[in-house]
Design an enzyme around this catalytic site. Structure first.
Site, PDB file in Angstrom:
ATOM      1  N   HIS A 147       0.859  -1.247  -0.026  1.00  0.00           N
ATOM      2  CA  HIS A 147      -0.078   0.013  -0.063  1.00  0.00           C
ATOM      3  C   HIS A 147       0.784   1.213  -0.036  1.00  0.00           C
ATOM      4  O   HIS A 147       0.607   2.443   0.546  1.00  0.00           O
ATOM      5  CB  HIS A 147      -1.036   0.159   1.165  1.00  0.00           C
ATOM      6  CG  HIS A 147      -2.054  -1.136   1.190  1.00  0.00           C
ATOM      7  ND1 HIS A 147      -3.350  -0.919   0.835  1.00  0.00           N
ATOM      8  CD2 HIS A 147      -2.115  -2.396   1.721  1.00  0.00           C
ATOM      9  CE1 HIS A 147      -3.875  -2.153   0.780  1.00  0.00           C
ATOM     10  NE2 HIS A 147      -3.078  -3.099   1.446  1.00  0.00           N
ATOM     11  N   ASN A 173     -10.436  -2.767   2.295  1.00  0.00           N
ATOM     12  CA  ASN A 173      -9.781  -3.028   0.856  1.00  0.00           C
ATOM     13  C   ASN A 173     -11.221  -2.765   0.031  1.00  0.00           C
ATOM     14  O   ASN A 173     -12.488  -2.678   0.538  1.00  0.00           O
ATOM     15  CB  ASN A 173      -9.232  -4.303   0.601  1.00  0.00           C
ATOM     16  CG  ASN A 173      -7.954  -4.386   1.006  1.00  0.00           C
ATOM     17  OD1 ASN A 173      -7.224  -3.457   1.321  1.00  0.00           O
ATOM     18  ND2 ASN A 173      -7.526  -5.397   0.995  1.00  0.00           N
ATOM     19  N   HIS A 230      -4.377   1.273  11.939  1.00  0.00           N
ATOM     20  CA  HIS A 230      -4.005   0.066  12.655  1.00  0.00           C
ATOM     21  C   HIS A 230      -5.444  -0.778  12.679  1.00  0.00           C
ATOM     22  O   HIS A 230      -6.116  -0.235  13.381  1.00  0.00           O
ATOM     23  CB  HIS A 230      -3.269   0.189  13.851  1.00  0.00           C
ATOM     24  CG  HIS A 230      -3.100  -1.070  14.605  1.00  0.00           C
ATOM     25  ND1 HIS A 230      -2.718  -2.234  14.269  1.00  0.00           N
ATOM     26  CD2 HIS A 230      -2.825  -0.948  15.734  1.00  0.00           C
ATOM     27  CE1 HIS A 230      -2.537  -3.040  15.102  1.00  0.00           C
ATOM     28  NE2 HIS A 230      -2.383  -2.318  16.304  1.00  0.00           N
ATOM     29  N   TYR A 272       0.847  -4.102  11.825  1.00  0.00           N
ATOM     30  CA  TYR A 272       0.666  -2.656  11.565  1.00  0.00           C
ATOM     31  C   TYR A 272       1.774  -1.678  12.481  1.00  0.00           C
ATOM     32  O   TYR A 272       2.560  -1.032  11.802  1.00  0.00           O
ATOM     33  CB  TYR A 272      -0.705  -2.215  11.616  1.00  0.00           C
ATOM     34  CG  TYR A 272      -1.392  -2.692  10.228  1.00  0.00           C
ATOM     35  CD1 TYR A 272      -1.832  -3.936  10.230  1.00  0.00           C
ATOM     36  CD2 TYR A 272      -1.951  -1.923   9.498  1.00  0.00           C
ATOM     37  CE1 TYR A 272      -2.336  -4.765   9.087  1.00  0.00           C
ATOM     38  CE2 TYR A 272      -2.455  -2.515   8.393  1.00  0.00           C
ATOM     39  CZ  TYR A 272      -2.677  -3.699   8.318  1.00  0.00           C
ATOM     40  OH  TYR A 272      -3.532  -4.342   7.163  1.00  0.00           O
TER      41      TYR A 272
HETATM   42 FE1  HDE Z   1      -2.850  -4.801   5.490  1.00  0.00          FE
HETATM   43  N1  HDE Z   1      -0.942  -4.034   5.797  1.00  0.00           N
HETATM   44  N2  HDE Z   1      -2.116  -6.706   6.009  1.00  0.00           N
HETATM   45  N3  HDE Z   1      -4.503  -5.749   4.836  1.00  0.00           N
HETATM   46  N4  HDE Z   1      -3.180  -2.870   4.946  1.00  0.00           N
HETATM   47  C1  HDE Z   1      -0.402  -2.747   5.549  1.00  0.00           C
HETATM   48  O1  HDE Z   1       0.832  -1.525   7.468  1.00  0.00           O
HETATM   49  C2  HDE Z   1      -0.995  -6.809   6.837  1.00  0.00           C
HETATM   50  C3  HDE Z   1      -5.156  -7.085   4.697  1.00  0.00           C
HETATM   51  C4  HDE Z   1      -4.707  -2.619   4.511  1.00  0.00           C
HETATM   52  O2  HDE Z   1      -3.450   3.670   3.951  1.00  0.00           O
HETATM   53  C5  HDE Z   1       0.702  -2.316   6.317  1.00  0.00           C
HETATM   54  O3  HDE Z   1       1.023   0.679   7.900  1.00  0.00           O
HETATM   55  C6  HDE Z   1      -0.951  -8.460   7.092  1.00  0.00           C
HETATM   56  C7  HDE Z   1      -6.405  -7.130   4.696  1.00  0.00           C
HETATM   57  C8  HDE Z   1      -4.634  -1.426   3.989  1.00  0.00           C
HETATM   58  O4  HDE Z   1      -1.787   3.559   5.327  1.00  0.00           O
HETATM   59  C9  HDE Z   1       1.341  -3.952   6.957  1.00  0.00           C
HETATM   60  C10 HDE Z   1      -2.210  -8.893   6.394  1.00  0.00           C
HETATM   61  C11 HDE Z   1      -6.827  -5.888   4.549  1.00  0.00           C
HETATM   62  C12 HDE Z   1      -3.371  -0.786   4.141  1.00  0.00           C
HETATM   63  C13 HDE Z   1      -0.061  -4.899   6.596  1.00  0.00           C
HETATM   64  C14 HDE Z   1      -2.996  -7.664   5.880  1.00  0.00           C
HETATM   65  C15 HDE Z   1      -5.738  -4.944   4.541  1.00  0.00           C
HETATM   66  C16 HDE Z   1      -2.500  -2.018   4.863  1.00  0.00           C
HETATM   67  C17 HDE Z   1       1.839  -1.795   5.426  1.00  0.00           C
HETATM   68  C18 HDE Z   1      -2.689 -10.136   6.386  1.00  0.00           C
HETATM   69  C19 HDE Z   1      -8.240  -5.306   4.401  1.00  0.00           C
HETATM   70  C20 HDE Z   1      -2.761   0.742   3.790  1.00  0.00           C
HETATM   71  C21 HDE Z   1       2.006  -0.223   5.825  1.00  0.00           C
HETATM   72  C22 HDE Z   1      -2.552 -10.761   7.787  1.00  0.00           C
HETATM   73  C23 HDE Z   1      -9.091  -5.604   5.383  1.00  0.00           C
HETATM   74  C24 HDE Z   1      -3.229   1.563   4.926  1.00  0.00           C
HETATM   75  C25 HDE Z   1       1.277  -0.421   7.135  1.00  0.00           C
HETATM   76  C26 HDE Z   1      -2.562   2.847   4.889  1.00  0.00           C
HETATM   77  C27 HDE Z   1      -1.310  -1.769   5.157  1.00  0.00           C
HETATM   78  C28 HDE Z   1      -0.123  -5.877   6.896  1.00  0.00           C
HETATM   79  C29 HDE Z   1      -4.044  -7.813   4.980  1.00  0.00           C
HETATM   80  C30 HDE Z   1      -5.827  -3.291   4.673  1.00  0.00           C
HETATM   81  C31 HDE Z   1       2.555  -4.648   6.482  1.00  0.00           C
HETATM   82  C32 HDE Z   1      -0.149  -8.970   7.957  1.00  0.00           C
HETATM   83  C33 HDE Z   1      -7.277  -8.359   4.671  1.00  0.00           C
HETATM   84  C34 HDE Z   1      -5.840  -0.389   3.495  1.00  0.00           C
HETATM   85  O5  HDE Z   1       1.370  -3.620   8.441  1.00  0.00           O
END
Ligand code: HDE
Length: 743
Positions: A87, A160, A351, A374
């Site tokens: 992202h 998402n 988060h 996060y």
């Molecule tokens: Fe994320 N995701 N994600 N994700 N995610 C991040 O956190 C993660 C998942 C989502 O505009 C990271 O600060 C794991 C689902 C958005 O700043 C990180 C898993 C959904 C954003 C991270 C998922 C999301 C992130 C990277 C699976 C929808 C951007 C930067 C277990 C419900 C937020 C950050 C923004 C960002 C981890 C799966 C949505 C790496 C471990 C499912 C919208 O922490």
């Protein structure tokens, strides 16, 4: 004592007021406005000259004592921070949220009680795979993260635009991200899943099947951030004041409907305007077209936890809206662009673990893993856990705790006591009871053996992928097949292509697998597999039948389809190009322009060069865009007015003819009046349409989304028909049998 009582009264959650402006007012304390000010150093010393460094002689070496040079350069050298690991590319906007009616029966969350209250929000939309400078229109999931600045602290709904996820357990996330990101040896391709490693992983991981269908569909190339749904994905829990819990799925529904680009257009936009979605969001807010989304919930009573043919803790499953309807409970309006991209959009830190009383987690193993990730990644981005003090991340309510110190600490905590319990600090900061707004975790009973194992109830990977496929319109199905021809067509390993067809696609649909095989040099599967499936209880059933115990089943879910269910018929904020040159008919231009603008469309005059062009009536109009700076892909519809001289010129311009061919190919509505029709006939679409027969002349004729009017001044009827064609957005299917039109 009396003093403390007063303080308690002041600090009570009931009397804490938050309104639409609370966040903006807080940010005001941190804003800097250079207007009419002197340039200074970081120490506030005014600068007399910034264009030359301090040197020993005008041709001599630069002196170390030049504090202004050193400071200026140091800042540049340290301007970048690590981009988000996923992202990375995003766009933010401020706004507010308002609930329609009190949700007290389901949740005690204060921001969901009072319809007169406006809670400030900050939203960040994003792509997932590409780096910070990658294009907006790539095929990808879009992030839809919302921070609610409530009177009980920050609540983040980090969702998402697709309601399910690729994997079921967070421990697979690093594998997924590695597979989809550019390959580690050559750092290619950028912002794309179309390469061997991703499809290798997917072909070996059947649990990705459902999400793959969404990513291959039109959902993954939205026309605008304002025109896509958002989903919380996991099942969360709401808790009311009586401590009763219920399961909930969150949805965002865009009031402009759901609309997408077509793939050819998306790819071209990535070159012509890589900021397409960012610009669209920014301009919409600047011009007062505020994006609006309704918050919806699907409510599942706690007793129904096991009522479905799938597990509600499995993030690769959705709950069909036909089984559990979405109740719209409030509306979010985005009405202010950030002042500074880095300070706000880049530094915002979401988060899923940021919850307020009344909202709680479930045991979804994907959600549980996110609760760790996060903050961990944010400490990597900010090199300090003090990122919560950055203005955009601060709650609008006071923060009191003993978590001081660390890099870049801003808050000056007073007193000698930084531990609990204490008597020397009067016992403060003190604990809050539940009535005083203290967060109390839902007392779910949990029991089990430690075990590294997937629940049996997570085993069915294909039924919902099949339901998705079956619920698409004919056009949507065709585009999914084309998307697979592209994605798998880029895969060099034949073994991976074969495995995708046989081990994944054929289990979703034999029809799909066969059509895909044809385009990627792989034999079609010889037999259909997977039309039957075992449910959790071991009963064999037809696939894609989603039963709620009690008998209701879903075999077709129009809610999944954009074409069948999710469009709007408004032309608000749609972009229309008028193609003209010297000698156009001003009366036609004015009539159509005014009618479109009244309905909220944005109209631009496009011509070969910038400057002014003159109408037959003598009026001069300023050209908004020259061909070289724009293209059909930047508009939702095209209009060609009459005027013999103008049309004769356009006929000789490859650029103008290309606009028509391409708009036709992308299914866009095209309008033409009088001589304007000759331009259509001179383009390649002349072979695809017949245009009005003699007796139909004098009234508008609509054929395949092309609206024409000949020998008539009845612009009102033309405008109505043209507006209706634009409101249908695309006319792709009806045009496809004449695919010979180039673009
Ligand atoms: Fe994320 N995701 N994600 N994700 N995610 C991040 O956190 C993660 C998942 C989502 O505009 C990271 O600060 C794991 C689902 C958005 O700043 C990180 C898993 C959904 C954003 C991270 C998922 C999301 C992130 C990277 C699976 C929808 C951007 C930067 C277990 C419900 C937020 C950050 C923004 C960002 C981890 C799966 C949505 C790496 C471990 C499912 C919208 O922490």
């Amino acid at each position: 004592m009396a003093k403390n009582e007063n303080k308690d009264q002041k600090n009570s959650i009931e009397t804490t007021r938050v309104d639409e402006n609370s966040k903006n007012q807080q940010l005001e304390n941190f804003r800097e406005d250079p207007n009419e000010q002197y340039l200074t150093t970081d120490q506030g010393v005014r600068i007399s000259r910034t264009d030359d460094s301090l040197k020993a002689g005008s041709r001599g070496p630069t002196l170390m004592e030049d504090f202004h040079f050193r400071e200026k350069m140091t800042h540049l050298d340290h301007e970048s921070i690590p981009e988000r690991v996923v992202h990375a590319r995003g766009s933010g906007a401020h706004g507010y949220f308002q609930v329609y009616e009190s949700m007290a029966d389901l949740t005690k969350a204060k921001f969901l009680q009072d319809p007169s209250q406006k809670t400030p929000v900050f939203v960040r939309f994003s792509t997932v795979v590409g780096s910070r400078g990658s294009a907006d229109t790539v095929r990808d999931v879009r992030g839809f993260a919302t921070k609610f600045y409530t009177q009980e602290g920050n609540y983040d709904l980090v969702g998402n635009n697709i309601p399910v996820f690729f994997i079921q357990d967070a421990i697979k996330f690093p594998d997924l991200v590695h597979a989809i990101k550019p390959q580690p040896d050559k750092e290619m391709p950028q912002a794309s899943a179309a390469h061997d490693t991703f499809w290798d992983f997917a072909s070996l991981m059947p649990e990705t099947a459902h999400m793959l269908m969404w990513v291959l569909s039109d959902r993954a190339i939205p026309r605008s951030f304002r025109m896509m749904e958002g989903f919380g994905v996991h099942t969360f829990r709401l808790v009311n004041a009586q401590g009763e819990g219920s399961f909930v799925k969150f949805h965002w529904k865009p009031l402009l409907g759901v609309h997408s680009l077509v793939w050819d257009e998306a790819q071209k936009l990535a070159g012509k305007d890589p900021d397409w979605l960012r610009r669209d969001l920014w301009e919409a807010i600047e011009t007062g077209e505020y994006p609006e989304f309704e918050l919806g919930i699907q409510m599942i009573p706690e007793g129904d936890e096991h009522a479905f043919a799938f597990d509600i803790l499995d993030a690769t499953k959705l709950i069909p809206e036909e089984l559990v309807p979405v109740r719209r409970i409030g509306k979010m309006t985005l009405n202010r662009n950030p002042d500074n991209f880095f300070a706000e959009t880049e530094q915002v830190a979401f988060h899923p673990g940021n919850v307020v009383p009344g909202i709680d987690f479930t045991n979804d193993p994907l959600l549980q893993g996110r609760l760790f990730s996060y903050v961990d990644t944010q400490i990597n981005r900010f090199h300090s856990s003090n990122f919560t003090e950055v203005p955009i991340n601060r709650p609008v309510v006071p923060v009191h705790n003993q978590q001081g110190a660390g890099f870049m600490r801003q808050t000056i905590n007073k007193g000698k006591v930084n531990y609990f319990p204490n008597s020397l600090g009067g016992g403060y900061p003190k604990m809050a009871s539940e009535q005083e707004g203290g967060y109390v975790h839902y007392t779910e009973k949990v029991e089990g053996h430690k075990i590294r194992e997937r629940s049996k109830s997570f085993k069915d990977h294909f039924s919902q992928a099949t339901l998705f496929w079956k619920s698409m319109s004919a056009g949507e199905k065709k585009r999914i097949v084309q998307a697979l021809h592209f994605e798998l067509g880029k895969v060099e390993s034949k073994e991976v292509r074969i495995r995708m067809v046989n081990e994944i696609l054929n289990h979703i649909s034999y029809e799909l697998a066969t059509m895909v095989a044809q385009g990627i040099g792989v034999d079609a599967p010889s037999i259909a597999v997977g039309s039957k499936v075992k449910d959790v209880a071991g009963t064999i059933k037809d696939k894609a039948v989603h039963a709620l115990s009690g008998g209701k089943t879903v075999e077709d879910s129009p809610a999944l389809s954009i074409d069948r269910n999710n469009k709007s018929n408004s032309i608000k904020s749609r972009k229309v190009a008028i193609l003209a040159d010297n000698g156009f008919s001003n009366i036609e231009v004015m009539s159509v322009k005014q009618a479109l603008q009244t309905q909220g469309a944005k109209v631009s005059l496009v011509s070969m060069f910038k400057g002014k062009i003159k109408s037959t009536e003598g009026e001069e109009l300023e050209v908004d865009k020259s061909h070289i700076t724009t293209g059909s892909i930047m508009f939702d519809a095209i209009f060609i007015p009459g005027g013999k001289e103008s049309v004769e010129k356009l006929k000789k311009q490859g650029e103008a003819l290309h606009v028509i061919n391409e708009a036709y190919k992308h299914g866009k509505p095209i309008g033409a009046i009088n001589e304007g029709i000759e331009l259509l006939m001179a383009s390649s679409i002349g072979q695809a349409i017949t245009i009005a027969s003699a007796e139909e002349k004098r009234k508008p004729v609509v054929e395949k989304g092309i609206v024409t009017l000949q020998n008539s001044q009845d612009f009102t009827a033309f405008n109505e028909a043209f507006i209706q064609a634009i409101a249908q957005h695309r006319h792709i299917v009806v045009r496809e049998e004449r695919a010979m039109v180039p673009a």
